[in-house]
Design a protein around this motif. Sequence first.
Motif, mmCIF file in Angstrom:
data_model
loop_
_atom_site.group_PDB
_atom_site.id
_atom_site.type_symbol
_atom_site.label_atom_id
_atom_site.label_comp_id
_atom_site.label_asym_id
_atom_site.label_seq_id
_atom_site.Cartn_x
_atom_site.Cartn_y
_atom_site.Cartn_z
ATOM 1 N N ILE A 213 -2.600 62.919 -14.181
ATOM 2 C CA ILE A 213 -3.314 61.728 -14.637
ATOM 3 C C ILE A 213 -4.690 62.117 -15.164
ATOM 4 N N LEU A 214 -5.344 63.023 -14.457
ATOM 5 C CA LEU A 214 -6.678 63.460 -14.865
ATOM 6 C C LEU A 214 -6.628 64.232 -16.181
ATOM 7 N N ILE A 215 -5.585 65.043 -16.358
ATOM 8 C CA ILE A 215 -5.435 65.792 -17.607
ATOM 9 C C ILE A 215 -5.308 64.836 -18.783
ATOM 10 N N ARG A 216 -4.491 63.814 -18.597
ATOM 11 C CA ARG A 216 -4.285 62.849 -19.675
ATOM 12 C C ARG A 216 -5.562 62.068 -19.971
ATOM 13 N N ILE A 217 -6.285 61.686 -18.928
ATOM 14 C CA ILE A 217 -7.533 60.947 -19.126
ATOM 15 C C ILE A 217 -8.520 61.785 -19.928
ATOM 16 N N ARG A 218 -8.652 63.054 -19.564
ATOM 17 C CA ARG A 218 -9.619 63.923 -20.252
ATOM 18 C C ARG A 218 -9.225 64.145 -21.708
ATOM 19 N N ASN A 219 -7.952 64.414 -21.945
ATOM 20 C CA ASN A 219 -7.496 64.648 -23.322
ATOM 21 C C ASN A 219 -7.593 63.392 -24.182
#
Length: 337
Positions: free
Chosen positions: A303-309
Amino acid sequence: MMSEGVSVIIACYNSEKVISKTLEYLQAQKNYDNIPWEVILVDNNSTDKTSAVAKAIWDKNPIVPLRILLETKVGEANARRTGIIAAQYGILSIVDDDNWVAEDWIYKIDKYFQNPEIGLLGCAGEGVYEETPPEWFEDNKNAFAIGSLYEGDFVDITEWAFVPGAGLSVRKLIYDYLFENNWKPLLEGRVGNTQSAGADSEMCLITRHLGYKIFYSNDLHFKHFTAKNRITWERLKNMTQGFGESDVFTLPYKILYYDRCCKSSIFNSFRRFWWFNYFAKKVALFIKDPLPFIRKGKYDPKILIRIRNKAFTNRIWKERKKFESSFEILDQIKRLK
């Protein structure tokens, strides 16, 4: 000519509940007899009694001068700028309002900066918690400026040029030069209680851009008090979004550094174009996580990866002209060393 010594800068916004202990730790400094230093507290238009509480605590044991300044323009970057301009000494120590520095803080900072090649120094913070953190926190503590990022007591990290803003120290002459030349940072820090990010990273990158080395010490200690309401999954997601947005404008610094260090490549050349970064990030995101609706649970790190990207692609799209013009702006900044 600027005097040798250390100016501690504390930017505060509604800090009356935490500032007392931070100041008490500074009042406990030892081995600084031959080192001139001061504390500058910048009240960033607080609505509580931050300034009054700070003055009352310091008046009990005024070991060095404390100056309390008011900066009405809200924003961490504005508060720090006010403190930097006011500083009397050559080394700036950026201490957050909830950082409890070790008793040898001033002594060690002064010792490290005897090396004229060092422009900026970072260190690790030990977590002190109001309440036991949740399980997911250990894997994400660096985002909260807690824990060590590099191995070794004292290490040159110029190639990576990233340290947390809490406990960061930097030469004042760098910012005197930038301000005199009307430099405007590409990124801003927190504004009030918002979670925008990047100002600390830009401090590192502009210092390296000017020809100085960046070092990191695990032997320079401070404790980072963290209230329970600051360790939440929602706050981590908000911070992660801020990290993704700031990635857009830390990227030009990195590209120019690689070019300068003879690591240039065709790939690096393409990264100067907003559209290349936009679509590359979109493709990478899909490959890594093609089915975002399938989750292991609420705290899945994907979830964090997607938010950052997603934050990166949204910002580079909105500010694509600024992104591409940033290379010319940075190219015009002459090296100091």
